[in-house]
Design a protein around this motif. Structure first.
Motif, PDB file in Angstrom:
ATOM      1  N   THR A 113      29.911  63.072  18.010  1.00  0.00           N
ATOM      2  CA  THR A 113      30.164  63.674  19.629  1.00  0.00           C
ATOM      3  C   THR A 113      31.669  63.060  20.420  1.00  0.00           C
ATOM      4  O   THR A 113      31.999  63.843  20.833  1.00  0.00           O
ATOM      5  CB  THR A 113      29.150  62.864  20.031  1.00  0.00           C
ATOM      6  OG1 THR A 113      27.789  62.940  19.902  1.00  0.00           O
ATOM      7  CG2 THR A 113      28.625  62.789  22.024  1.00  0.00           C
ATOM      8  N   PHE A 118      33.714  65.673  21.936  1.00  0.00           N
ATOM      9  CA  PHE A 118      34.003  65.769  24.003  1.00  0.00           C
ATOM     10  C   PHE A 118      35.342  65.600  24.740  1.00  0.00           C
ATOM     11  O   PHE A 118      36.094  65.754  25.409  1.00  0.00           O
ATOM     12  CB  PHE A 118      33.345  64.980  24.020  1.00  0.00           C
ATOM     13  CG  PHE A 118      31.860  65.513  24.781  1.00  0.00           C
ATOM     14  CD1 PHE A 118      32.190  66.120  26.576  1.00  0.00           C
ATOM     15  CD2 PHE A 118      31.054  65.746  23.901  1.00  0.00           C
ATOM     16  CE1 PHE A 118      30.904  66.764  26.774  1.00  0.00           C
ATOM     17  CE2 PHE A 118      29.226  65.913  24.348  1.00  0.00           C
ATOM     18  CZ  PHE A 118      29.265  66.161  25.677  1.00  0.00           C
ATOM     19  N   SER A 169      21.998  60.622  26.207  1.00  0.00           N
ATOM     20  CA  SER A 169      22.744  59.293  27.674  1.00  0.00           C
ATOM     21  C   SER A 169      24.254  60.291  27.912  1.00  0.00           C
ATOM     22  O   SER A 169      23.858  59.909  29.418  1.00  0.00           O
ATOM     23  CB  SER A 169      23.971  58.804  26.978  1.00  0.00           C
ATOM     24  OG  SER A 169      23.962  58.886  26.068  1.00  0.00           O
ATOM     25  N   ARG A 170      23.585  61.381  27.796  1.00  0.00           N
ATOM     26  CA  ARG A 170      24.735  62.670  28.082  1.00  0.00           C
ATOM     27  C   ARG A 170      24.462  63.881  28.968  1.00  0.00           C
ATOM     28  O   ARG A 170      23.543  64.980  28.256  1.00  0.00           O
ATOM     29  CB  ARG A 170      26.072  63.330  27.144  1.00  0.00           C
ATOM     30  CG  ARG A 170      26.808  62.721  26.349  1.00  0.00           C
ATOM     31  CD  ARG A 170      28.065  62.967  25.477  1.00  0.00           C
ATOM     32  NE  ARG A 170      29.410  62.065  25.092  1.00  0.00           N
ATOM     33  CZ  ARG A 170      29.846  61.923  25.352  1.00  0.00           C
ATOM     34  NH1 ARG A 170      30.570  63.089  26.523  1.00  0.00           N
ATOM     35  NH2 ARG A 170      30.802  61.356  24.730  1.00  0.00           N
TER      36      ARG A 170
END
Length: 388
Positions: free
Chosen positions: A84, A88, A364-365
């Protein structure tokens, strides 16, 4: 021009990947990341590359060195955070299997690839086998598939965590034949009935033997029977395979060329079958993890990103193991475990939808959660993302 890569993980498998990257002329080892910096330095010293920098953070080391992609060879529970962060940060990722340690985290990674537009590919290394490609070509020449059966019988004494696992065979090994079945049949799982058990002489705490029957879309059945405590007459690590199809049968012992018998095929059809085998057998980009790395580099050179965001007219082919395409192999594992636990047939879509709800709850994103919410269905999203 070579592509600079950050290797994350300096354990035994990480060292194998280090050697593979060094042997690939289109790749450049830009740095090695491990929480244990001494382990990273030791791996580089063993390879004679003490000039390569080390670090404990993949994104930071990539920014420092100018690396353009990440090879994630961490333990499964670290796959999600490492991948992740890289996606990103604008870094494509090639990861060891499984895609993640759980199906919900795997779905999160698929959504993250969509949000970032970056390629995330999983190395399903046993697909990169010329004999397997020949087997698939022969299967296609036999018409509609009826039953695909594989047997896997080994007696390894690993010691360590595998002998303490609850589902050692299904969780640690079965993803390979399950993924191979999808590859051979060109079909996805609909449901599964699975039974696990542990023979009385087993040296494993968890169930080391299992039989699973999968219904695949299109109607074929895939039957898997295996044991990790079966001494004598052991099969190949690739298993022993038999495909019964409309116009004949093909078998593969896992180590030698497959054998086909097509009594109902005419002379012309047999000629076409042989030509197909020759054509398809030559398409393997390389063997094992070298093949996965080669295909990853091919995809990067062609400009591949997250599959849902690219134009189908751009001439870019989605690589094997792209995250959307790969997730269904992990879903087969989780569905088999669930079936064995319940003692009944389980629909794969039920497993996918439950995992989707858990992914939403644990995400969480915000942008990843929004993408998950936007999926029309899990199977639909994965199918669209895996489309070539």
């Amino acid at each position: 021009m070579s592509i600079p890569l950050i290797l994350v993980g300096a354990g035994g498998m990480g060292r194998a990947w280090l050697q593979t990257i060094e042997a690939e002329p289109r790749a450049e080892l830009a740095g090695v990341v491990d929480l244990d910096l001494d382990a990273a330095r030791a791996a580089l010293a063993e390879a004679g590359r003490t000039d390569v920098p080390v670090g404990s953070d993949a994104v930071a080391l990539a920014q420092e060195t100018g690396a353009q992609a990440v090879v994630n060879v961490t333990v499964p529970r670290a796959h999600h955070p490492v991948t992740t962060s890289a996606l990103f940060a604008g870094l494509p990722v090639l990861s060891e299997k499984p895609v993640a340690d759980t199906l919900p985290r795997a779905l999160s990674l698929a959504a993250a690839a969509e949000v970032t537009g970056q390629l995330f590919m999983v190395s399903q290394s046993r697909r990169y086998n010329p004999q397997l490609f020949s087997l698939r070509a022969q299967a296609e020449g036999l018409g509609a598939a009826g039953a695909l059966v594989t047997e896997f019988f080994k007696a390894p004494r690993f010691g360590g965590f595998r002998e303490r696992m609850l589902h050692p065979l299904l969780l640690d090994m079965a993803i390979h034949p399950f993924d191979t079945a999808r590859f051979l049949l060109g079909a996805e799982p609909v449901s599964v009935y699975c039974e696990e058990f542990n023979p009385p002489w087993s040296w494993y705490d968890g169930d080391a033997a299992a039989t699973a029957i999968f219904e695949m879309d299109g109607g074929a059945r895939f039957v898997y029977t295996g044991s990790w405590c079966s001494p004598g007459q052991e099969t190949s690590w690739n298993g022993s395979w038999r495909l019964s199809a409309e116009r004949g049968t093909v078998t593969w012992d896992g180590d030698h060329e497959p054998v086909v018998e097509a009594p109902d095929a005419g002379v012309a059809e047999k000629g076409v079958l042989e030509a197909t085998v020759l054509d398809e057998g030559g398409t393997v980009p390389g063997e094992g993890i070298a093949g996965a790395l080669a295909e990853f580099l091919d995809a990067l050179a062609a400009g591949a990103g997250a599959a849902p965001g690219r134009s189908e007219g751009a001439g870019v082919v989605t690589p094997m193991g792209e995250v959307h395409e790969n997730i269904m192999s992990l879903a087969m594992v989780e569905a088999a475990v669930e079936s064995a636990s319940r003692g009944g047939r389980v629909r794969v879509d039920e497993i996918l939808e439950n995992a989707w709800r858990q992914a939403l709850a644990g995400e969480s994103r915000d942008e990843v959660r929004e993408r998950l919410v936007a999926w029309p269905s899990v199977r639909g999203a994965l199918t669209a993302g895996a489309r070539v």
